[in-house]
Every structure is written in structure tokens, then in C-alpha cells.
Motif scaffolding. Structure first.
Motif, PDB file in Angstrom:
ATOM      1  N   PHE A  77      55.352  -2.895 -28.084  1.00 56.84           N
ATOM      2  CA  PHE A  77      54.331  -3.780 -28.654  1.00 56.84           C
ATOM      3  C   PHE A  77      54.701  -4.163 -30.087  1.00 56.84           C
ATOM      4  CE2 PHE A  77      51.067  -1.489 -25.792  1.00 56.84           C
ATOM      5  CZ  PHE A  77      51.328  -2.365 -24.753  1.00 56.84           C
ATOM      6  N   TYR A  78      55.164  -3.171 -30.829  1.00 54.95           N
ATOM      7  CA  TYR A  78      55.480  -3.379 -32.246  1.00 54.95           C
ATOM      8  C   TYR A  78      56.657  -4.332 -32.425  1.00 54.95           C
ATOM      9  CZ  TYR A  78      56.877  -2.266 -37.041  1.00 54.95           C
ATOM     10  OH  TYR A  78      57.234  -2.348 -38.361  1.00 54.95           O
ATOM     11  N   PHE A  79      57.762  -4.062 -31.743  1.00 52.74           N
ATOM     12  CA  PHE A  79      58.952  -4.900 -31.912  1.00 52.74           C
ATOM     13  C   PHE A  79      58.778  -6.270 -31.270  1.00 52.74           C
ATOM     14  CE2 PHE A  79      60.894  -0.925 -33.113  1.00 52.74           C
ATOM     15  CZ  PHE A  79      61.845  -1.308 -34.049  1.00 52.74           C
ATOM     16  N   GLY A  80      57.866  -6.367 -30.311  1.00 46.31           N
ATOM     17  CA  GLY A  80      57.594  -7.661 -29.700  1.00 46.31           C
ATOM     18  C   GLY A  80      57.010  -8.660 -30.680  1.00 46.31           C
ATOM     19  N   LYS A  81      56.462  -8.167 -31.779  1.00 48.25           N
ATOM     20  CA  LYS A  81      55.891  -9.063 -32.786  1.00 48.25           C
ATOM     21  C   LYS A  81      56.962  -9.719 -33.649  1.00 48.25           C
ATOM     22  CE  LYS A  81      53.113  -6.096 -34.789  1.00 48.25           C
ATOM     23  NZ  LYS A  81      52.021  -5.614 -35.690  1.00 48.25           N
ATOM     24  N   PHE A  82      58.170  -9.158 -33.653  1.00 44.07           N
ATOM     25  CA  PHE A  82      59.207  -9.636 -34.563  1.00 44.07           C
ATOM     26  C   PHE A  82      60.417 -10.235 -33.856  1.00 44.07           C
ATOM     27  CE2 PHE A  82      57.114  -5.848 -36.387  1.00 44.07           C
ATOM     28  CZ  PHE A  82      56.437  -6.458 -37.431  1.00 44.07           C
ATOM     29  N   ALA A 188      52.390 -11.990 -27.797  1.00 43.40           N
ATOM     30  CA  ALA A 188      51.313 -12.944 -27.515  1.00 43.40           C
ATOM     31  C   ALA A 188      50.014 -12.557 -28.211  1.00 43.40           C
ATOM     32  CB  ALA A 188      51.097 -13.045 -26.005  1.00 43.40           C
ATOM     33  N   ILE A 189      49.702 -11.280 -28.186  1.00 33.63           N
ATOM     34  CA  ILE A 189      48.435 -10.816 -28.764  1.00 33.63           C
ATOM     35  C   ILE A 189      48.580 -10.502 -30.251  1.00 33.63           C
ATOM     36  CG2 ILE A 189      46.632  -9.056 -28.577  1.00 33.63           C
ATOM     37  CD1 ILE A 189      47.277  -8.747 -25.676  1.00 33.63           C
ATOM     38  N   ASN A 190      49.821 -10.208 -30.669  1.00 31.01           N
ATOM     39  CA  ASN A 190      50.080  -9.806 -32.057  1.00 31.01           C
ATOM     40  C   ASN A 190      49.191  -8.617 -32.436  1.00 31.01           C
ATOM     41  OD1 ASN A 190      51.304  -9.854 -34.552  1.00 31.01           O
ATOM     42  ND2 ASN A 190      49.940 -11.418 -35.393  1.00 31.01           N
ATOM     43  N   ILE A 191      49.371  -7.542 -31.686  1.00 29.86           N
ATOM     44  CA  ILE A 191      48.539  -6.353 -31.853  1.00 29.86           C
ATOM     45  C   ILE A 191      48.701  -5.795 -33.267  1.00 29.86           C
ATOM     46  CG2 ILE A 191      48.065  -4.040 -30.969  1.00 29.86           C
ATOM     47  CD1 ILE A 191      49.281  -4.909 -28.319  1.00 29.86           C
ATOM     48  N   PRO A 192      47.606  -5.571 -33.976  1.00 32.15           N
ATOM     49  CA  PRO A 192      47.697  -5.014 -35.338  1.00 32.15           C
ATOM     50  C   PRO A 192      48.367  -3.639 -35.333  1.00 32.15           C
ATOM     51  CG  PRO A 192      45.486  -5.847 -34.882  1.00 32.15           C
ATOM     52  CD  PRO A 192      46.221  -5.861 -33.582  1.00 32.15           C
ATOM     53  N   ASP A 193      49.012  -3.320 -36.439  1.00 35.25           N
ATOM     54  CA  ASP A 193      49.729  -2.046 -36.528  1.00 35.25           C
ATOM     55  C   ASP A 193      48.796  -0.851 -36.343  1.00 35.25           C
ATOM     56  OD1 ASP A 193      51.977  -3.510 -36.946  1.00 35.25           O
ATOM     57  OD2 ASP A 193      52.164  -3.073 -39.086  1.00 35.25           O
TER      58      ASP A 193
END
Length: 227
Positions: A77-82, A188-193
Motif C-alpha cells: 500500500f505504501y510503495f503503491g503511492k510512489f 488509487a486510494i492514496n491511503i494515509p501513512d
């Protein structure tokens, strides 16, 4: 008349003993390396917050080694944001294939011990292996693609003498799309840290909580029995 004494030198080391010692050494080194990676990751805040792909690659080792104590999914989830989901999936599957080959080697060493050889001959173990052998590749695909606990299959493939190349192929075909979807969700969701951290903690508790409870219960039972 002098008595001739047969002076015999040290008995030669048998090839089987040499192979056994080498396997034990390799087994110990594998455990030490993965344990060291886990300690480094847990003790370094900068590494935990790093966005470098090598961190994702290395994290695959402690998070998927044997029966892992830390979850794997939140990092995707984390690396998917970058990064693109495909990049995340390919980097992660590369580390996963290496650690699963390592898992196969370690479990093969463990299962060759006398204790597990006896366990392997029990009716229950034979039944499980028989069920797995009916459709091993399909079972691995389903287990690798879905969120069911995967660690029993790491042990099962060795018990069933399933070829490592087929095992790794099933890992690649099932885990790659799974990693892609998880990274895509993170993008897609840009889950907060902070939410990723919450998910991380929940998964740790859900995985290790039952094990800890059983350990404490058995320990309490042993104390009661001793008294």
C-alpha cells in the motif's frame, strides 16, 4: 620380542557427515541473515520511512520468511503511492521468489530431522499430503492469490516432495497479480501513512496474538502442573 602396536590415525570424515555439516551451516546462515534483516528494519526509522525500492525488495525477506511475525501487505500500500503498481509488483515478486527458494531450502533441512520424519509418517500428515497432491499447482495458485495464510504451504510442498521450480512458478503466477492489486489500491486510494500503520499493527496482532495466547496458556498450565 617387541609388540607391534597399530597406530591408527584419525578416522576419515565420511562424505555424508561433511554434507550434513555443510547443510547445517547453510541453514544457520540463512536464519542469521534473515534475522539480521529483520532487526535492521525494526531498529532503523529512516529505513522504515524510506521510499527506495531496495527497501521493498529487502523487506520481502523478514516479512515472508517461514512463519513471519510482521505483515507484508501494508508495505505494498505504501510503495503503491510512489511507484506504478507494475513496478512495485515486479520488485516485490523478485524478492519473494528469492525468499521462497530460501524457505524451501530451510524447510527441507527441518523436515529431514528425525522428529519431522516421524511426524511425516503419521496418518494425519499423510492425509494432508494426499489431499495436496490431488491438485498441488491449483492449491498453490489459490493460496498465493487469496489472503489465506500461506505459510502452511511452504511446509507442505517440501513434505510432498513438490519440485521447487513448480513451486516458484506458482508463486510467480499467483503473487504477482496479488501484489499488483494491492499496490494499485494504495495508489488509487492514496491511503494515509497513519492508516497504513494501523493496518500494520492490526495484522501483527491478528497473526501473533493467537500464538502468544497459546504460549502463555501452555506456560501457565506447566506452572500449575509443577506446583
Amino acid at each position: 620380542m617387541k609388540n607391534n602396536k597399530n597406530i591408527s590415525g584419525p578416522s576419515p570424515v565420511k562424505p555424508r557427515e561433511i554434507r550434513s555439516k555443510i547443510r547445517t551451516l547453510i541453514f544457520a546462515l540463512q536464519i542469521i541473515v534473515v534475522a539480521a534483516l529483520l532487526v535492521v528494519w525494526l531498529s532503523s526509522e529512516s529505513i522504515q520511512k524510506s521510499k527506495d525500492l531496495w527497501v521493498l525488495f529487502i523487506y520481502s525477506f523478514p516479512s515472508q520468511f517461514l512463519i513471519p511475525i510482521i505483515p507484508h501487505e501494508p508495505v505494498l500500500f505504501y510503495f503503491g503511492k510512489f511507484y506504478s503498481p507494475l513496478t512495485v509488483a515486479l520488485v516485490d515478486i523478485a524478492g519473494t521468489l528469492l525468499i521462497e527458494a530460501l524457505n524451501y531450502s530451510v524447510f527441507k533441512y527441518i523436515i529431514d530431522t528425525s522428529f519431522f520424519q516421524k511426524m511425516r509418517q503419521t496418518k494425519s500428515a499423510a492425509k494432508v499430503v494426499e489431499l495436496f497432491n490431488r491438485a498441488p499447482f491449483v492449491a498453490l495458485l489459490v493460496a498465493g492469490l487469496t489472503p489465506v495464510p500461506f505459510y502452511p504451504f511452504r511446509f507442505l510442498v517440501v513434505m510432498a516432495h513438490y519440485p521447487i521450480w513448480k513451486y516458484l512458478l506458482a508463486i510467480f503466477l499467483s503473487r504477482t497479480p496479488r501484489f499488483y492489486v494491492l499496490a494499485l489500491i494504495g495508489r488509487a486510494i492514496n491511503i494515509p501513512d497513519y492508516l497504513i500503520i494501523v493496518i500494520f499493527i492490526i495484522l501483527i496482532v491478528s497473526v501473533n496474538g493467537p500464538i502468544l495466547r497459546r504460549f502463555l496458556k501452555n506456560r501457565q498450565g506447566n506452572k500449575t502442573h509443577a506446583s
